[in-house]
Design a protein around this motif. Structure first.
Motif, PDB file in Angstrom:
ATOM      1  N   TYR A 208       0.797  -1.235   0.000  1.00 22.82           N
ATOM      2  CA  TYR A 208       0.000   0.000   0.000  1.00 22.82           C
ATOM      3  C   TYR A 208       0.824   1.276   0.000  1.00 22.82           C
ATOM      4  CZ  TYR A 208      -3.778  -3.155   0.979  1.00 22.82           C
ATOM      5  OH  TYR A 208      -4.684  -4.161   0.878  1.00 22.82           O
ATOM      6  N   TYR A 209       2.119   1.117   0.034  1.00 21.72           N
ATOM      7  CA  TYR A 209       2.938   2.322   0.109  1.00 21.72           C
ATOM      8  C   TYR A 209       3.035   2.966  -1.256  1.00 21.72           C
ATOM      9  CZ  TYR A 209       6.612   5.590   1.136  1.00 21.72           C
ATOM     10  OH  TYR A 209       7.316   6.734   1.294  1.00 21.72           O
ATOM     11  N   MET A 329      17.449   1.173   9.837  1.00 24.43           N
ATOM     12  CA  MET A 329      17.797   0.510   8.583  1.00 24.43           C
ATOM     13  C   MET A 329      17.254  -0.909   8.705  1.00 24.43           C
ATOM     14  SD  MET A 329      21.728   1.836   8.142  1.00 24.43           S
ATOM     15  CE  MET A 329      22.165   1.777   9.869  1.00 24.43           C
ATOM     16  N   HIS A 330      17.573  -1.764   7.724  1.00 24.21           N
ATOM     17  CA  HIS A 330      17.098  -3.144   7.814  1.00 24.21           C
ATOM     18  C   HIS A 330      18.275  -4.101   8.039  1.00 24.21           C
ATOM     19  CE1 HIS A 330      13.051  -2.040   5.680  1.00 24.21           C
ATOM     20  NE2 HIS A 330      13.149  -1.554   6.899  1.00 24.21           N
ATOM     21  N   LEU A 331      18.130  -5.314   7.486  1.00 21.08           N
ATOM     22  CA  LEU A 331      19.062  -6.389   7.863  1.00 21.08           C
ATOM     23  C   LEU A 331      20.523  -6.120   7.506  1.00 21.08           C
ATOM     24  CD1 LEU A 331      16.712  -9.323   6.850  1.00 21.08           C
ATOM     25  CD2 LEU A 331      17.450  -8.773   9.178  1.00 21.08           C
ATOM     26  N   ARG A 332      20.745  -5.295   6.448  1.00 17.40           N
ATOM     27  CA  ARG A 332      22.141  -5.009   6.063  1.00 17.40           C
ATOM     28  C   ARG A 332      22.693  -3.769   6.753  1.00 17.40           C
ATOM     29  NH1 ARG A 332      18.794  -7.892   2.354  1.00 17.40           N
ATOM     30  NH2 ARG A 332      20.086  -9.153   0.983  1.00 17.40           N
ATOM     31  N   PHE A 404      10.261  -1.691   1.878  1.00 16.60           N
ATOM     32  CA  PHE A 404       9.711  -1.807   3.231  1.00 16.60           C
ATOM     33  C   PHE A 404       9.882  -3.157   3.887  1.00 16.60           C
ATOM     34  CE2 PHE A 404       7.980   2.120   1.952  1.00 16.60           C
ATOM     35  CZ  PHE A 404       7.989   2.836   3.128  1.00 16.60           C
ATOM     36  N   GLN A 405      10.146  -4.203   3.086  1.00 13.71           N
ATOM     37  CA  GLN A 405      10.359  -5.497   3.715  1.00 13.71           C
ATOM     38  C   GLN A 405      11.741  -5.507   4.351  1.00 13.71           C
ATOM     39  OE1 GLN A 405       7.903  -7.287   3.922  1.00 13.71           O
ATOM     40  NE2 GLN A 405       6.597  -6.905   2.160  1.00 13.71           N
ATOM     41  N   SER A 406      11.893  -6.340   5.365  1.00 13.93           N
ATOM     42  CA  SER A 406      13.195  -6.409   6.029  1.00 13.93           C
ATOM     43  C   SER A 406      14.303  -6.781   5.045  1.00 13.93           C
ATOM     44  CB  SER A 406      13.165  -7.443   7.144  1.00 13.93           C
ATOM     45  OG  SER A 406      12.121  -7.147   8.027  1.00 13.93           O
TER      46      SER A 406
END
Ligand code: HEC
Length: 458
Positions: A208-209, A329-332, A404-406
């Motif tokens: 939805y973004y 931030m995410h996983l990285r 937006f996903q991890s």
């Protein structure tokens, strides 16, 4: 047996540390540290994997505790101690680390219960006091046994028919064992954030973004296009309790958005999180408002890249008071740093997180809010590790872009500002050219600087 080992070790440690740590005991010296720094998470029902409440519980973990505190892995706290002072700093002092290590190296003597502090009483009640309003997720989320669950969002109408000033906000997970963290937002009427998403049911934001329709230099500055941050909940973090005269604004007709990060814990379970608000009872002198400095949409991290860097820099177009930072931030994600170059030419690092860890979403509250005058160059730098050496990296072989996903990446340097309550112009920045960032406060080396992609707000 333990006594003699202890005497022997005490002699050795006494030589290494001076006399005092050699008579460290659990009851008198260690338990107070555990109460203060560890038990918010290490007790039944919380995210710490084992309770650390009693001697019997702690003793078998001595070795692991020694390693964890010496490596500064526990308690989790990621700010470089050389920059800034933070009100919510939960790291152990060097003296505390010495005490713990000495106790373990001395053979974990128990001491005498008469020297022990009173056990902490953990109340199940609201820490902010009885809320004026509680909003609960209308549905329970079914958390699976294992696996990675993408962030779940659910939108709940506030029902506010007038603007509300909130002085305290407390997110209370329904199931503390699986709520890794939660971010609570409000979205005013007409807000573009996830505008097409259904209300009252769980969804994933990626679907939805929409990139905002506002002109580039107006994006991210206003609560109209961005939802207003109310609280970042993480285990062990305190609820938001603003100072006298400070409050966050939730406009009439706003929606409340729960962003939930669940970590399955081996048992299928459910969660229904709620939030309590206390409205300001005094006239509001300062509005607390979250903005972000970021540049995420042009992220494009090559496969196996160990040190991808970006920076974003803006000039302040009005004076602001900085209250807190939340690197995201995410996983990285690898590191993030906020710094300022003042109109006088002096520069300062405000927060440096040298080893960012996605699993710990932390807020850093300045012990003293910081006034950044108009004309200050406000800089956020970040780096990412997309190599196989990053243990969180699900796919080093993939190019990673903003999303937006991890498993996508993000560059969001959230900053809580204190602003005048009636301020209508929520535009605080204008773009600054990358050349404006002086070498002096850069943490990039000459060669990685060439890789730094730089720009204004996305
Ligand atoms: C904010 C919550 C939090 C606080 C505060 C905290 N811990 Fe932890 N601790 C965790 C979580 C979650 C884990 C498991 C995941 C991990 O290791 O990151 C953990 C893991 C550990 C481990 C590793 C267990 C293993 O499997 O080897 C040790 C040891 C530990 N904590 C000790 C401590 C001590 C000692 C303190 C206080 C000085 C402390 N922790 C404070 C949340 C916390």
């Amino acid at each position: 047996m333990r006594i003699s080992a202890w005497l022997f070790a005490a002699a050795l440690v006494g030589a290494a540390f001076g006399a005092s740590p050699s008579n460290v005991t659990f009851d008198r010296d260690v338990l107070p540290l555990l109460e203060k720094n560890c038990q918010t998470c290490h007790r039944p029902g919380e995210i710490g994997p084992m309770p650390l409440l009693t001697y019997q519980q702690v003793r078998p973990w001595a070795k692991a505790i020694r390693a964890a505190v010496l490596q500064h892995k526990m308690p989790p706290w990621h700010a470089d101690p050389n920059f800034g002072h933070f009100a919510n700093d939960r790291s152990l002092s060097e003296a505390d680390v010495k005490t713990l290590v000495a106790w373990i190296d001395n053979g974990t003597p128990e001491g005498s219960p008469k020297n022990a502090p009173k056990p902490l009483v953990f109340s199940d009640g609201w820490r902010i006091g009885e809320p004026d309003l509680v909003i609960e997720m209308p549905l329970a989320y079914n958390v699976p046994v294992t696996g990675i669950v993408n962030y779940q969002y659910i939108i709940v109408p506030s029902g506010f028919t007038e603007d509300k000033w909130v002085q305290a906000v407390e997110v209370r997970p329904g199931n503390r064992g699986v709520v890794h963290h939660a971010v609570l937002y409000s979205r005013e009427p007409g807000g573009e954030y996830a505008a097409a998403a259904p209300k009252g049911e769980f969804f994933e934001l990626a679907k939805y973004y929409k990139v905002t329709s506002r002109p580039k230099d107006e994006r991210m500055f206003s609560a109209v296009s961005e939802p207003e941050h109310l609280q970042v909940y993480a285990p062990g973090a305190d609820p938001i309790q603003l100072g006298p005269g400070q409050a966050r604004l939730i406009k009439a007709g706003s929606d409340i958005i729960f962003e939930m990060h669940y970590t399955p814990n081996g048992t299928a379970t459910t969660d229904r999180t709620k939030v309590g608000f206390i409205f300001a009872k005094q006239p509001v002198k300062e509005r607390v408002h979250t903005i972000r400095i970021n540049n995420g949409s042009i992220l494009s991290i090559p496969p196996n890249e160990p040190d991808y860097r970006m920076q974003s820099q803006v000039y302040l177009t009005q004076d602001v008071r900085v209250i807190a930072f939340q690197p995201h931030m995410h996983l990285r994600g690898k590191s993030m740093e906020f710094s300022a170059v003042y109109p006088s030419g002096e520069s300062e690092v405000l927060l440096r997180v040298p080893k960012y860890d996605f699993h710990w979403q932390m807020s850093y509250y300045l012990a003293q809010p910081k006034l950044l005058p108009k004309g200050t160059l406000f800089i956020c730098k970040a780096s990412w590790d997309n190599s196989p050496n990053n243990p969180n990296n699900p796919h080093p072989e993939k190019r990673v872009r903003g999303g937006f996903q991890s498993e996508d990446e993000m560059f969001a340097g959230f900053v809580d500002l204190g602003i005048a309550p009636g301020l209508a112009d929520l535009k605080f920045f204008k773009d600054a050219p990358p050349e404006a960032v002086p070498q002096i406060i850069t943490n990039t080396t000459a060669d990685s600087l060439a890789k730094t992609i730089s720009g204004g707000q996305n």
